[in-house]
Structures are given as C-alpha cells and as structure tokens.
Design a protein around this motif. Structure first.
Motif, mmCIF file in Angstrom:
data_model
loop_
_atom_site.group_PDB
_atom_site.id
_atom_site.type_symbol
_atom_site.label_atom_id
_atom_site.label_comp_id
_atom_site.label_asym_id
_atom_site.label_seq_id
_atom_site.Cartn_x
_atom_site.Cartn_y
_atom_site.Cartn_z
ATOM 1 N N ASN A 89 0.854 -1.177 0.000
ATOM 2 C CA ASN A 89 0.000 0.000 0.000
ATOM 3 C C ASN A 89 0.896 1.234 0.000
ATOM 4 O O ASN A 89 1.576 1.506 0.991
ATOM 5 C CB ASN A 89 -0.906 -0.012 1.237
ATOM 6 C CG ASN A 89 -1.735 1.259 1.348
ATOM 7 O OD1 ASN A 89 -1.778 2.074 0.429
ATOM 8 N ND2 ASN A 89 -2.402 1.420 2.483
ATOM 9 N N GLN A 92 0.575 3.576 2.996
ATOM 10 C CA GLN A 92 0.681 3.093 4.366
ATOM 11 C C GLN A 92 1.833 3.769 5.099
ATOM 12 O O GLN A 92 2.936 3.924 4.586
ATOM 13 C CB GLN A 92 0.883 1.576 4.385
ATOM 14 C CG GLN A 92 0.864 1.007 5.790
ATOM 15 C CD GLN A 92 0.791 -0.502 5.782
ATOM 16 O OE1 GLN A 92 0.615 -1.107 4.742
ATOM 17 N NE2 GLN A 92 0.935 -1.114 6.931
ATOM 18 N N LYS A 94 4.695 3.786 7.648
ATOM 19 C CA LYS A 94 5.577 2.758 8.194
ATOM 20 C C LYS A 94 6.598 3.410 9.129
ATOM 21 O O LYS A 94 7.315 4.326 8.740
ATOM 22 C CB LYS A 94 6.302 2.011 7.075
ATOM 23 C CG LYS A 94 5.368 1.135 6.239
ATOM 24 C CD LYS A 94 6.153 0.309 5.258
ATOM 25 C CE LYS A 94 5.239 -0.621 4.483
ATOM 26 N NZ LYS A 94 5.958 -1.447 3.519
ATOM 27 N N GLN A 263 -7.450 0.782 12.330
ATOM 28 C CA GLN A 263 -7.772 -0.110 11.217
ATOM 29 C C GLN A 263 -7.786 0.591 9.869
ATOM 30 O O GLN A 263 -7.996 -0.065 8.852
ATOM 31 C CB GLN A 263 -9.128 -0.777 11.482
ATOM 32 C CG GLN A 263 -9.087 -1.771 12.632
ATOM 33 C CD GLN A 263 -10.438 -2.405 12.913
ATOM 34 O OE1 GLN A 263 -11.475 -1.858 12.530
ATOM 35 N NE2 GLN A 263 -10.440 -3.542 13.580
ATOM 36 N N GLN A 264 -7.582 1.912 9.848
ATOM 37 C CA GLN A 264 -7.536 2.622 8.575
ATOM 38 C C GLN A 264 -6.439 2.040 7.697
ATOM 39 O O GLN A 264 -5.381 1.632 8.172
ATOM 40 C CB GLN A 264 -7.269 4.116 8.795
ATOM 41 C CG GLN A 264 -8.500 4.892 9.200
ATOM 42 C CD GLN A 264 -8.263 6.383 9.147
ATOM 43 O OE1 GLN A 264 -7.415 6.848 8.390
ATOM 44 N NE2 GLN A 264 -9.008 7.125 9.943
ATOM 45 N N GLU A 265 -6.690 2.045 6.386
ATOM 46 C CA GLU A 265 -5.755 1.416 5.446
ATOM 47 C C GLU A 265 -4.363 2.023 5.535
ATOM 48 O O GLU A 265 -3.362 1.325 5.412
ATOM 49 C CB GLU A 265 -6.303 1.561 4.022
ATOM 50 C CG GLU A 265 -5.519 0.758 3.007
ATOM 51 C CD GLU A 265 -6.099 0.873 1.609
ATOM 52 O OE1 GLU A 265 -5.510 0.313 0.681
ATOM 53 O OE2 GLU A 265 -7.143 1.548 1.451
ATOM 54 N N SER A 266 -4.280 3.334 5.771
ATOM 55 C CA SER A 266 -2.968 3.989 5.810
ATOM 56 C C SER A 266 -2.221 3.733 7.117
ATOM 57 O O SER A 266 -1.013 3.943 7.193
ATOM 58 C CB SER A 266 -3.130 5.498 5.602
ATOM 59 O OG SER A 266 -3.933 6.047 6.627
ATOM 60 N N ASN A 268 -3.218 0.761 9.544
ATOM 61 C CA ASN A 268 -3.156 -0.699 9.498
ATOM 62 C C ASN A 268 -2.402 -1.306 10.685
ATOM 63 O O ASN A 268 -1.501 -2.120 10.529
ATOM 64 C CB ASN A 268 -2.516 -1.147 8.180
ATOM 65 C CG ASN A 268 -2.814 -2.605 7.887
ATOM 66 O OD1 ASN A 268 -3.818 -3.135 8.350
ATOM 67 N ND2 ASN A 268 -1.944 -3.256 7.136
ATOM 68 N N PRO A 270 -2.877 -3.730 13.870
ATOM 69 C CA PRO A 270 -3.841 -4.699 14.402
ATOM 70 C C PRO A 270 -4.323 -4.301 15.800
ATOM 71 O O PRO A 270 -3.530 -3.882 16.642
ATOM 72 C CB PRO A 270 -3.040 -6.001 14.470
ATOM 73 C CG PRO A 270 -1.902 -5.808 13.536
ATOM 74 C CD PRO A 270 -1.577 -4.350 13.566
ATOM 75 N N ARG A 356 -0.899 -12.254 16.215
ATOM 76 C CA ARG A 356 -0.700 -11.129 15.301
ATOM 77 C C ARG A 356 0.724 -11.049 14.786
ATOM 78 O O ARG A 356 0.964 -10.613 13.663
ATOM 79 C CB ARG A 356 -1.020 -9.802 16.009
ATOM 80 C CG ARG A 356 -2.420 -9.701 16.580
ATOM 81 C CD ARG A 356 -3.446 -9.578 15.501
ATOM 82 N NE ARG A 356 -4.749 -9.247 16.055
ATOM 83 C CZ ARG A 356 -5.838 -9.097 15.344
ATOM 84 N NH1 ARG A 356 -5.796 -9.266 14.045
ATOM 85 N NH2 ARG A 356 -6.976 -8.796 15.919
ATOM 86 N N ASP A 359 2.119 -11.802 11.270
ATOM 87 C CA ASP A 359 1.868 -10.923 10.123
ATOM 88 C C ASP A 359 2.577 -9.585 10.244
ATOM 89 O O ASP A 359 2.313 -8.664 9.478
ATOM 90 C CB ASP A 359 0.364 -10.672 9.977
ATOM 91 C CG ASP A 359 -0.398 -11.959 9.764
ATOM 92 O OD1 ASP A 359 0.109 -12.816 9.009
ATOM 93 O OD2 ASP A 359 -1.474 -12.117 10.357
#
Length: 379
Positions: A89, A92, A94, A263-266, A268, A270, A356, A359
């Motif tokens: 993404n 995202q 990081k 939980q927003q895509e950018s 992310n 957990p 978790r 991942d």
C-alpha cells in the motif's frame, strides 16, 4: 470429434478468475493444456486456498469445456494454489524500528477518564512480574501521569553517552523503565503546544532514549484520535493496539472510533483487543454483590460487533485509584483478586500478540512460552 488447444483456451476465456475480475486466460491462471485423444489435461494455478474456491473452479472449467467444445471430452484438472504476496500500500505509514525493542504496543482510548493510564501501568507491572523486560512511554503529552503512578514524580532522567551520542536514560521502578514528559514540565503549568511541537517532543522521548533491550514497550497514548497518534504510527512499527473503555454507550462510541483509527488502510495497526474498565462495583462489605453502574457488558458486546478480542474486565474498586495516586499500582499486590485481574488481561493480550506477530515483519516475535508466569497463555 475434432478440437485443438485454441478451442480449449477459448472455452476457458468464459471463466472469471477467483477474486480477479479477469478471465482465467487473461489472468494467466491456466499454465498448460495437454490433449490426448478425447482427454484434456488443464493445469491451473489460483490464489484462493479455500476448498470451496477449488471445487468451484474445477466445476466451471469442466462445464465450460463440455458446453463450448464437446460433451464427450474427458476433462482432468491439475489445480495448484499459489498464495501471492500482499500488495504494497503506497499510502501506508511505516515506522522505523528501535534496535533491541521486540514488541511495541499502543494503549489507547477514544475518550479521557476511562482509566487508560491505570491499565497501562498495571499491565506493565504484570509483564515485569512475568519475567519480561518492559518499558513505558508516556505519550499523553498534555496530561502525563505515569511518573506519578510509578512513584518517580521527582526523578529526572540521566544523560548517558551511547555510541558517541548523548541519550536519556529512562527512570526505572518496579522493574519497568519509564519516560514521560512529566519529568520535564512544571506540574503547575499547562502544556500549551501545537501539534508539531508535541510531535517533536514525542520523537525525542522515543529516539533520544537509551531503552536498552526490551521485550515490550507500552505506549500510553492521549485520549481521542489526533496528531500524537499519527506521530506514533509514523515513528514506530506498532505490533498492536489495545483499546480501553468503560461500559456506557458514550464511551463505547468513542472507543469504536479509536479502533477504526488503527484499522484505517494507511495506518493498518492490528487491534489486539478491548479492555472494559470500571465494569462493575462491589462494596467491600458486600463482596458477592455486583452493581453495574455504567452498564453491563458494553465493551464485551462492542468487541463482538467489530470482531475483535475481548481481553477482560476490571472492576470499579477504590483501592485501584488509591494505589495509583500513591505510586504503588495494585498489580504489585501479590495474591490479591485485583493482581489476578490484571494478570489475566495481560495473558489474554499476550495470546493475541502471538497470533498477530506472524503478520508483522518489522519486529521480532517474543518467545513468551519460555518465560516464567505464562503457562496459562493460550496458543
């Protein structure tokens, strides 16, 4: 009966690849077609590993060939599942890992006053009593309180030299390393900072500190969703977030927003689960009675609704507040019901973290099953 490979490929053009929106041929799922008389062998690779997906694609291929080419063809399918790597993404956020810190957990709440800092302090102590190396970063810029709860209100972090650079040495008590803005501000004055100033101060606490080796760094976030939260996820690879709420609807509405933020895509991150604080009140003189002052099972029901783990509940007990006020959190009280309550919640959190971590490549999995005090952790 006469047919060739092209007839087969044309028939397979009518089948959509699972989850792709393209045909099997266009998506290059069909890797080979071999014809032996009236027998056709089709090699197919798909990404969906479920039994339902396999059966569906096999049935569709057989039907397409028999319908579009000939009913007399014997169709044999060699199906292979090849899981593709998750797509990157580009938006995202990081964070940059801190050397020697294995797991970073954010403790958050949608609103203030739900006991998030109390949960953080007692969880940190529970982890330390289990044998882990633990640190707490008090990121509640405008209302730091961890230095009070750990009875180090008047302490000051020392300056140490690490690899030729000056760094802050966290203050330590009860086996937990701690850094808080409360060490550097006047307790009688309000911190009036705009977002960029708060973010800069926070990054200094994170990266200009000599944390040493930690199994866990717990971050006590401020209430709500804002600049400080974004700064944290931009600065650090968070393994997971824990949301704290009380049972009433108003608190739950804000807790739901807190979950949605992570939980927003950018972002992310957990969500490991939800803790219900002040779940019920039990008077000392009536130990078998429970009074649900703020409502019953609100956070538990929310966890079910949003499909996340319910980590447990903490009762509304005067001694929890008193212990925090005097800098001696109740998790230190061996053999008590309250110590067990925090220990159970901590074990639930560790159980979810193990699931978790598979991942989350930026940080290392802690082998908690080899540590003392964790025999009850679910695997």
């Amino acid at each position: 009966m006469s047919f060739n490979k092209q007839n087969i490929y044309n028939a397979l053009e009518t089948i959509t690849a699972p989850g792709e929106g393209k045909s099997l041929i266009e998506n290059k799922n069909v890797t080979n077609v071999v014809i032996f008389g009236n027998e056709v062998n089709v090699d197919v690779t798909i990404n969906n590993p479920t039994l339902q997906a396999k059966k569906k694609i096999e049935a569709e291929i057989t039907k397409a060939i028999k319908t579009n080419v000939s009913e007399d063809i014997e169709v044999k399918i060699n199906l292979k599942v090849e899981k593709t790597a998750p797509k990157e993404n580009p938006n995202q956020i990081k964070g940059k890992a801190i050397p020697n810190i294995k797991n970073i957990i954010a403790i958050a709440s949608g609103k203030g006053g739900v006991g998030k800092s109390t949960i953080t302090a007692n969880t940190a102590i529970s982890l330390a009593k289990m044998g882990f190396k633990v640190g707490v970063l008090d990121a509640d810029i405008y209302g730091p309180s961890q230095h009070i709860m750990f009875d180090v209100e008047k302490a000051k972090p020392l300056s140490v030299t690490v690899d030729g650079r000056p760094k802050m040495k966290p203050v330590e008590n009860y086996g937990v390393k701690l850094l808080s803005l409360g060490f550097f501000t006047d307790p009688n004055q309000a911190v009036i900072w705009r977002g960029p100033m708060a973010s800069k101060a926070l990054k200094q606490l994170i990266f200009d500190a000599d944390w040493g080796t930690l199994d866990f760094l717990l971050i006590d976030l401020p209430p709500g969703t804002g600049d400080v939260h974004l700064s944290i996820v931009q600065a650090l690879p968070i393994n997971g977030a824990v949301i704290v709420s009380t049972p009433q609807n108003i608190a739950l509405a804000d807790a739901k927003k807190g979950v949605a933020m992570f939980q927003q895509e950018s972002i992310n991150v957990p969500v490991l689960g939800i803790i219900e604080n002040m779940a019920y009140f039990t008077p000392e003189e009536l130990p078998d009675n429970k009074y649900y002052i703020f409502g019953k099972d609100g956070a538990k029901n929310l966890a079910e609704d949003i499909q996340t783990q319910f980590l447990g509940e903490i009762p509304l007990v005067q001694s929890i507040r008193e212990a925090g006020d005097v800098g001696h959190p109740v998790a230190l009280q061996d053999g008590t019901i309250l110590e067990k309550s925090f220990q159970d919640i901590t074990k639930e959190m560790l159980s979810e973290l193990l699931k978790r971590n598979a991942d989350l490549p930026p940080t290392e999995v802690v082998r908690i099953t080899t540590m003392s005090g964790c025999s009850a952790v679910k695997k």
